[in-house]
Design a protein around this motif. Sequence first.
Motif, PDB file in Angstrom:
ATOM      1  N   GLN A 152       0.832  -1.207   0.000  1.00 45.92           N
ATOM      2  CA  GLN A 152       0.000   0.000   0.000  1.00 45.92           C
ATOM      3  C   GLN A 152       0.865   1.255   0.000  1.00 45.92           C
ATOM      4  N   ARG A 153       1.941   1.223   0.768  1.00 49.74           N
ATOM      5  CA  ARG A 153       2.787   2.411   0.858  1.00 49.74           C
ATOM      6  C   ARG A 153       3.423   2.762  -0.490  1.00 49.74           C
ATOM      7  N   CYS A 154       3.830   1.736  -1.244  1.00 47.55           N
ATOM      8  CA  CYS A 154       4.375   1.983  -2.591  1.00 47.55           C
ATOM      9  C   CYS A 154       3.328   2.654  -3.476  1.00 47.55           C
ATOM     10  N   HIS A 155       2.097   2.168  -3.382  1.00 48.91           N
ATOM     11  CA  HIS A 155       1.034   2.768  -4.181  1.00 48.91           C
ATOM     12  C   HIS A 155       0.723   4.185  -3.705  1.00 48.91           C
ATOM     13  N   LEU A 156       0.767   4.366  -2.399  1.00 47.31           N
ATOM     14  CA  LEU A 156       0.515   5.702  -1.839  1.00 47.31           C
ATOM     15  C   LEU A 156       1.573   6.692  -2.322  1.00 47.31           C
ATOM     16  N   HIS A 157       2.804   6.237  -2.338  1.00 46.99           N
ATOM     17  CA  HIS A 157       3.901   7.096  -2.793  1.00 46.99           C
ATOM     18  C   HIS A 157       3.717   7.469  -4.263  1.00 46.99           C
ATOM     19  N   LEU A 158       3.319   6.492  -5.062  1.00 50.34           N
ATOM     20  CA  LEU A 158       3.026   6.745  -6.478  1.00 50.34           C
ATOM     21  C   LEU A 158       1.887   7.756  -6.609  1.00 50.34           C
ATOM     22  N   ALA A 159       0.832   7.559  -5.818  1.00 48.71           N
ATOM     23  CA  ALA A 159      -0.325   8.467  -5.869  1.00 48.71           C
ATOM     24  C   ALA A 159       0.079   9.878  -5.451  1.00 48.71           C
ATOM     25  N   ALA A 160       1.018   9.971  -4.510  1.00 52.30           N
ATOM     26  CA  ALA A 160       1.505  11.287  -4.068  1.00 52.30           C
ATOM     27  C   ALA A 160       2.270  11.980  -5.193  1.00 52.30           C
ATOM     28  N   VAL A 161       3.098  11.228  -5.889  1.00 50.54           N
ATOM     29  CA  VAL A 161       3.856  11.799  -7.014  1.00 50.54           C
ATOM     30  C   VAL A 161       2.898  12.307  -8.092  1.00 50.54           C
ATOM     31  N   ILE A 162       1.893  11.494  -8.396  1.00 48.31           N
ATOM     32  CA  ILE A 162       0.943  11.884  -9.447  1.00 48.31           C
ATOM     33  C   ILE A 162       0.138  13.111  -9.020  1.00 48.31           C
ATOM     34  N   SER A 163      -0.397  13.080  -7.799  1.00 46.81           N
ATOM     35  CA  SER A 163      -1.300  14.167  -7.408  1.00 46.81           C
ATOM     36  C   SER A 163      -0.554  15.450  -7.052  1.00 46.81           C
ATOM     37  N   CYS A 164       0.706  15.355  -6.706  1.00 34.71           N
ATOM     38  CA  CYS A 164       1.435  16.573  -6.296  1.00 34.71           C
ATOM     39  C   CYS A 164       2.495  16.994  -7.305  1.00 34.71           C
ATOM     40  N   ASN A 165       3.433  16.109  -7.625  1.00 34.49           N
ATOM     41  CA  ASN A 165       4.491  16.502  -8.559  1.00 34.49           C
ATOM     42  C   ASN A 165       3.918  16.810  -9.944  1.00 34.49           C
ATOM     43  N   PHE A 166       2.954  15.993 -10.378  1.00 33.97           N
ATOM     44  CA  PHE A 166       2.392  16.220 -11.719  1.00 33.97           C
ATOM     45  C   PHE A 166       1.426  17.413 -11.722  1.00 33.97           C
ATOM     46  N   SER A 167       0.715  17.634 -10.625  1.00 31.58           N
ATOM     47  CA  SER A 167      -0.106  18.858 -10.531  1.00 31.58           C
ATOM     48  C   SER A 167       0.786  20.077 -10.624  1.00 31.58           C
ATOM     49  N   ASN A 168       1.913  20.013  -9.927  1.00 25.84           N
ATOM     50  CA  ASN A 168       2.831  21.143  -9.967  1.00 25.84           C
ATOM     51  C   ASN A 168       3.359  21.386 -11.387  1.00 25.84           C
ATOM     52  N   LEU A 169       3.511  20.285 -12.144  1.00 19.29           N
ATOM     53  CA  LEU A 169       3.902  20.442 -13.552  1.00 19.29           C
ATOM     54  C   LEU A 169       2.809  21.190 -14.325  1.00 19.29           C
ATOM     55  N   MET A 170       1.544  20.908 -13.997  1.00 19.03           N
ATOM     56  CA  MET A 170       0.441  21.631 -14.653  1.00 19.03           C
ATOM     57  C   MET A 170       0.521  23.118 -14.309  1.00 19.03           C
ATOM     58  N   TYR A 171       0.867  23.426 -13.047  1.00 20.82           N
ATOM     59  CA  TYR A 171       1.040  24.839 -12.666  1.00 20.82           C
ATOM     60  C   TYR A 171       2.189  25.449 -13.474  1.00 20.82           C
ATOM     61  N   THR A 172       3.240  24.659 -13.693  1.00 23.20           N
ATOM     62  CA  THR A 172       4.381  25.142 -14.485  1.00 23.20           C
ATOM     63  C   THR A 172       3.958  25.467 -15.915  1.00 23.20           C
ATOM     64  N   PHE A 173       3.189  24.550 -16.520  1.00 21.11           N
ATOM     65  CA  PHE A 173       2.696  24.802 -17.889  1.00 21.11           C
ATOM     66  C   PHE A 173       1.901  26.118 -17.911  1.00 21.11           C
ATOM     67  N   ALA A 174       1.012  26.260 -16.925  1.00 23.45           N
ATOM     68  CA  ALA A 174       0.162  27.460 -16.874  1.00 23.45           C
ATOM     69  C   ALA A 174       1.016  28.716 -16.698  1.00 23.45           C
ATOM     70  N   ASN A 175       2.010  28.610 -15.853  1.00 17.23           N
ATOM     71  CA  ASN A 175       2.912  29.746 -15.622  1.00 17.23           C
ATOM     72  C   ASN A 175       3.651  30.117 -16.910  1.00 17.23           C
ATOM     73  N   GLU A 176       4.072  29.099 -17.662  1.00 10.67           N
ATOM     74  CA  GLU A 176       4.766  29.373 -18.927  1.00 10.67           C
ATOM     75  C   GLU A 176       3.853  30.128 -19.898  1.00 10.67           C
ATOM     76  N   ILE A 177       2.599  29.672 -19.967  1.00 12.34           N
ATOM     77  CA  ILE A 177       1.636  30.334 -20.867  1.00 12.34           C
ATOM     78  C   ILE A 177       1.396  31.775 -20.412  1.00 12.34           C
ATOM     79  N   CYS A 178       1.247  31.961 -19.100  1.00 14.17           N
ATOM     80  CA  CYS A 178       1.030  33.315 -18.573  1.00 14.17           C
ATOM     81  C   CYS A 178       2.214  34.227 -18.907  1.00 14.17           C
ATOM     82  N   THR A 179       3.427  33.727 -18.635  1.00 17.94           N
ATOM     83  CA  THR A 179       4.623  34.545 -18.862  1.00 17.94           C
ATOM     84  C   THR A 179       4.742  34.948 -20.325  1.00 17.94           C
ATOM     85  N   GLN A 180       4.502  33.979 -21.226  1.00 17.44           N
ATOM     86  CA  GLN A 180       4.593  34.278 -22.656  1.00 17.44           C
ATOM     87  C   GLN A 180       3.594  35.355 -23.078  1.00 17.44           C
TER      88      GLN A 180
END
Lengths: 269, 269
Positions: A173-201
């Motif tokens: 379960q912990r391995c899956h939880l860690h994976l879920a954390a990466v997806i929900s947090c690190n990848f969400s943050n990547l979405m914020y990065t994409f949005a920030n790039e569009i805003c800056t441009q």
Amino acid sequence: MRTAKLLNFVFFISQKKVYFTMTKITMIGAGHLASQLSLALSKAGHHICQVYSRSEASASQLSKKLNCPHTTELKNLIASDLAVIAVSDDAISQVEKHIHFAKVHTSGSKAINLLNGNKVGVFYPLQSFSKNIKVDFSNIPICIESDNKELKSVLITLAQSLSKKVYEINSLQRCHLHLAAVISCNFSNLMYTFANEICTQNKIPFELLHELIQETAQKIKHLSPQESQTGPAIRGDLTIIENHLNILAEDSEKQYLYKILTNSIKNRS
Amino acid sequence: MRTAKLLNFVFFISQKKVYFTMTKITMIGAGHLASQLSLALSKAGHHICQVYSRSEASASQLSKKLNCPHTTELKNLIASDLAVIAVSDDAISQVEKHIHFAKVHTSGSKAINLLNGNKVGVFYPLQSFSKNIKVDFSNIPICIESDNKELKSVLITLAQSLSKKVYEINSLQRCHLHLAAVISCNFSNLMYTFANEICTQNKIPFELLHELIQETAQKIKHLSPQESQTGPAIRGDLTIIENHLNILAEDSEKQYLYKILTNSIKNRS
């Protein structure tokens, strides 16, 4: 598989320290997690009897804060109630074999059986520890695991002296939880990065999106993410989707991701 | 292109209603945005003189709350200082041609030139309006646009009577902003959905991730998303990435997305 559950809050520290059990701890590691964790444990009334680190500078710095001895030699470890191994995943095996008393690792992605012995366990605080940001453990979920009843009890007590949210979770379960954390947090943050790039441009202050981003993250406390989904994909608004794909015509990476993420949302509607 | 900027807060309502300018408004639409917006405008002291909706039930329901007349016939519209068009994007053109006084639409994705006439503009509150959740406009950014000086001044006053965050943004910027909002919010929510699916399959309460998700969304208020990025991709931790890809072996959609999102993060590091 048993459902992971929030453990009843059986441990309580009042000003009178009712039910308090002090644990004597050997801290293995002096990096970010080790520092934050040992300082929090010390503040909660536990006794850090020694800090180990390969680096003299790190060991010395942390041990000063904790007012305890330190060592850079695994053969000089002081035995205690519990060794808390808070080193990088790859280093766990190298250090654990030198520890001949109760021990836990603190990794989200390593199984319990990486540790050898009878009194072994896992003590995993589920948080992303950023440098220079002091962590308040009280709201951080701590996931514990041990097949040894006595150690499990120690871990529950220890975890509940730091956090209101203590869960018993097995290695799979912990391995899956860690994976879920990466997806929900690190990848969400990547979405914020994409949005920030569009805003800056486009000379748009990214702060315009802060409120909406907070709101999106807040909503899932009350609704499931599936129920919270809004936007053109879930509404099937093909005009807007087409419009967005046109805007992204010169950014093939974002255009491609927009397409497949939109399809993922559509397929769930 | 000019950088969009936060307008100085020139408008202020105190208990003495200093500087207050009441605007008489015809509300076009009675859906979720129209309802929330007209109630907020009314509360802020503006006068909603009429509600229009194709649906008698919706028009009647909202007009009762606002204590004003309603109509389902565009030919019966009452002229006012401003018509606020809060209907679906595709319906804007059909209704706007019947409005022969100052008018704004409220869409994030439609250009200002969808409206015909001299006194036209855009009044776009940047928020995802969920059903049954009452909106507090005070922190919602409102993006305004108009080539007509007089109308622009009315829109600034109107927006600032609702929100502390009023921005002047042109149509091209607004389209990009809307796209950035979809990416940073709708797609983040999809990441939460993926995580929730993984948790459910493994009998892990999704609430375990709440704190980490909030923390991730909070962090970008103080650091850029690029600076905030954590996790195995940005650290280049290939062992964990490999491990996660193995866990996802039987979920080809998530495995594929994990790969390309990880590469996106790596390429930005």
